[in-house]
Design a protein around this motif. Sequence first.
Motif, PDB file in Angstrom:
ATOM      1  N   UNK A  95      31.001   4.871   2.850  1.00  0.00           N
ATOM      2  CA  UNK A  95      29.963   5.794   3.284  1.00  0.00           C
ATOM      3  C   UNK A  95      29.912   6.977   2.328  1.00  0.00           C
ATOM      4  N   UNK A  96      28.682   7.423   2.093  1.00  0.00           N
ATOM      5  CA  UNK A  96      28.435   8.588   1.251  1.00  0.00           C
ATOM      6  C   UNK A  96      27.941   9.711   2.142  1.00  0.00           C
ATOM      7  N   UNK A  97      28.673  10.817   2.168  1.00  0.00           N
ATOM      8  CA  UNK A  97      28.320  11.963   2.995  1.00  0.00           C
ATOM      9  C   UNK A  97      27.478  12.932   2.162  1.00  0.00           C
ATOM     10  N   UNK A  98      26.318  13.296   2.693  1.00  0.00           N
ATOM     11  CA  UNK A  98      25.481  14.322   2.074  1.00  0.00           C
ATOM     12  C   UNK A  98      25.720  15.611   2.852  1.00  0.00           C
ATOM     13  N   UNK A  99      26.418  16.596   2.269  1.00  0.00           N
ATOM     14  CA  UNK A  99      26.781  17.809   3.003  1.00  0.00           C
ATOM     15  C   UNK A  99      25.633  18.801   3.053  1.00  0.00           C
ATOM     16  N   UNK A 100      25.790  19.898   3.790  1.00  0.00           N
ATOM     17  CA  UNK A 100      24.738  20.905   3.833  1.00  0.00           C
ATOM     18  C   UNK A 100      24.350  21.388   2.438  1.00  0.00           C
ATOM     19  N   UNK A 139      33.455   7.555  12.224  1.00  0.00           N
ATOM     20  CA  UNK A 139      33.758   8.905  11.771  1.00  0.00           C
ATOM     21  C   UNK A 139      33.154   9.134  10.396  1.00  0.00           C
ATOM     22  N   UNK A 140      32.702  10.357  10.164  1.00  0.00           N
ATOM     23  CA  UNK A 140      32.114  10.692   8.869  1.00  0.00           C
ATOM     24  C   UNK A 140      33.168  11.197   7.887  1.00  0.00           C
ATOM     25  N   UNK A 141      34.420  11.098   8.235  1.00  0.00           N
ATOM     26  CA  UNK A 141      35.473  11.531   7.296  1.00  0.00           C
ATOM     27  C   UNK A 141      36.698  10.650   7.443  1.00  0.00           C
ATOM     28  N   UNK A 178      24.768   5.818   4.459  1.00  0.00           N
ATOM     29  CA  UNK A 178      24.350   7.121   3.937  1.00  0.00           C
ATOM     30  C   UNK A 178      24.303   8.059   5.137  1.00  0.00           C
ATOM     31  N   UNK A 179      25.195   9.048   5.163  1.00  0.00           N
ATOM     32  CA  UNK A 179      25.291   9.973   6.294  1.00  0.00           C
ATOM     33  C   UNK A 179      24.828  11.355   5.839  1.00  0.00           C
ATOM     34  N   UNK A 180      23.780  11.861   6.482  1.00  0.00           N
ATOM     35  CA  UNK A 180      23.185  13.147   6.108  1.00  0.00           C
ATOM     36  C   UNK A 180      23.556  14.166   7.183  1.00  0.00           C
ATOM     37  N   UNK A 181      24.375  15.128   6.787  1.00  0.00           N
ATOM     38  CA  UNK A 181      24.872  16.098   7.758  1.00  0.00           C
ATOM     39  C   UNK A 181      23.781  17.068   8.216  1.00  0.00           C
ATOM     40  N   UNK A 224      22.821  10.273  10.449  1.00  0.00           N
ATOM     41  CA  UNK A 224      23.337  11.624  10.300  1.00  0.00           C
ATOM     42  C   UNK A 224      23.436  12.290  11.647  1.00  0.00           C
ATOM     43  N   UNK A 225      23.723  13.565  11.638  1.00  0.00           N
ATOM     44  CA  UNK A 225      23.661  14.349  12.871  1.00  0.00           C
ATOM     45  C   UNK A 225      22.490  15.323  12.749  1.00  0.00           C
ATOM     46  N   UNK A 226      21.313  14.706  12.635  1.00  0.00           N
ATOM     47  CA  UNK A 226      20.036  15.399  12.498  1.00  0.00           C
ATOM     48  C   UNK A 226      19.909  16.103  11.151  1.00  0.00           C
TER      49      UNK A 226
END
Length: 448
Positions: free
Chosen positions: A64-69, A446-448, A85-88, A138-140
């Motif tokens: 998974x690739x996390x896109x942070x703020x 989990x995203x981490x 693809x997880x968009x925070x 993501x979480x919105x």
Amino acid sequence: MLSLRVAECSLHSQKLAYQAINCRKHTAVLTDFGAVGDGKTLNTKVFNAAIRNLSRYASDGGAQLIVPPGRWLTGSFNLTSHFTLFIEKGAVILGTQDESQWPPLPVLPSYGRGRDAPGGRLSALIFGTNLTDVVITGNNGTIDGQGSTWWTKYRAKEYNVTRPYMIELMYSNQIQISDLTLLDSPSWFVHPIYSSNIIVKGLTIIASIYSANTDGVDPDSCSNVRIEDCYIVSGDDCIAVKSGWDQYGYKVGIPTQHLIIRRVTCISPFSALIALGSEMSGGIQDVRAEDITAIDTESAVRVKTALGRGGYVKDIYVRRMTLKNMKYAFWMAGNYNQHPDNNFDLKAIPEINGINYRDVVATNVTFAGRLDGITGDPFTGICISNVTMTMNLKEDKLPWNCTDIAGVTSKVTPKPCASLPEKRGVNCVFPTDRLPIEDVQLKTCSSA
């Protein structure tokens, strides 16, 4: 060293739980690859490099690739299999207006040309083909297509290719797109095509009601699809069910079938809550829509077809609609004469049969129904039951206009046209069996 650290020990420390069809063993953060989230630095190469790097873990639990703020400006990039693809929350993926960052693609086989123009088409912002097990969630977090410039140029006829979609997955299986805010796509927002086993859930999709062709979700030659819990404001149809265009669509012959739509709210003053077509030449069958709401919308569930389309729209089941401030509650058009070229066959006659609506409450409706079949090819098997509509027409206006259709009604107010006679005791059918996609259970990841 970078790839080892990314795979085994990402520096991303915030741990978030989310629901997905599959969880991933490996995690990376977009900034691990040098991305800059200032809204100005172009990150197209970074997105593509990160996903290429993570693709090596497809056979080892996926990644998974996390896109942070931050505000992450990018052109088109391609996904890989067994990937999330997880968009925070607080992260915005921005579609660049640099058109060199959108690679050209061949026309779709079932369309025969670009949808906007005869030329080819540009790759979607988020694209993938021949993939298995893909999650975009993501979480919105937000994806912003910055589409207004594209709409202006399209209306000025400056393009000879089709504008990019926001998300397009082709020839793929096991897809989830969920829990995101999608803004201002250059054209259609979510376009799965030639794909199966798809969940679209918890999306907020917003474009100007005056935008150009910003359909919300367009399942196109897809099977086993679940669309639920979405809120859509659009300049076009909120959900458009498709299966190819005229001779190209019925030659490819891949229908859209076994589709669930539920708990969707739509605002679209110039289009439909759900459109069946107009590109329906590969066939549309077994669509089940329930607990849906349209507000300030032109029509609810609309059939769009014409001579030359071929194909079919059949076994459509709709129940529990709430409609407010509508031009048409029921609309079927057999004269939707937009064709890709002049090579369509007028003998390719569409079959429209088995369209069922029940349990509808509509207020402030201008026309109860405009149902126009095709002369010599009537739309048949129409059933409408338990419907109450409050009209805003003057008394001398006819609430229904019907030609070349056949069916029955029961407990419908105002009284329908003569070709839809009252048949007491009829309750239009809605299937009691479950489709396989309904029983797909999401896992807690989990995203981490």
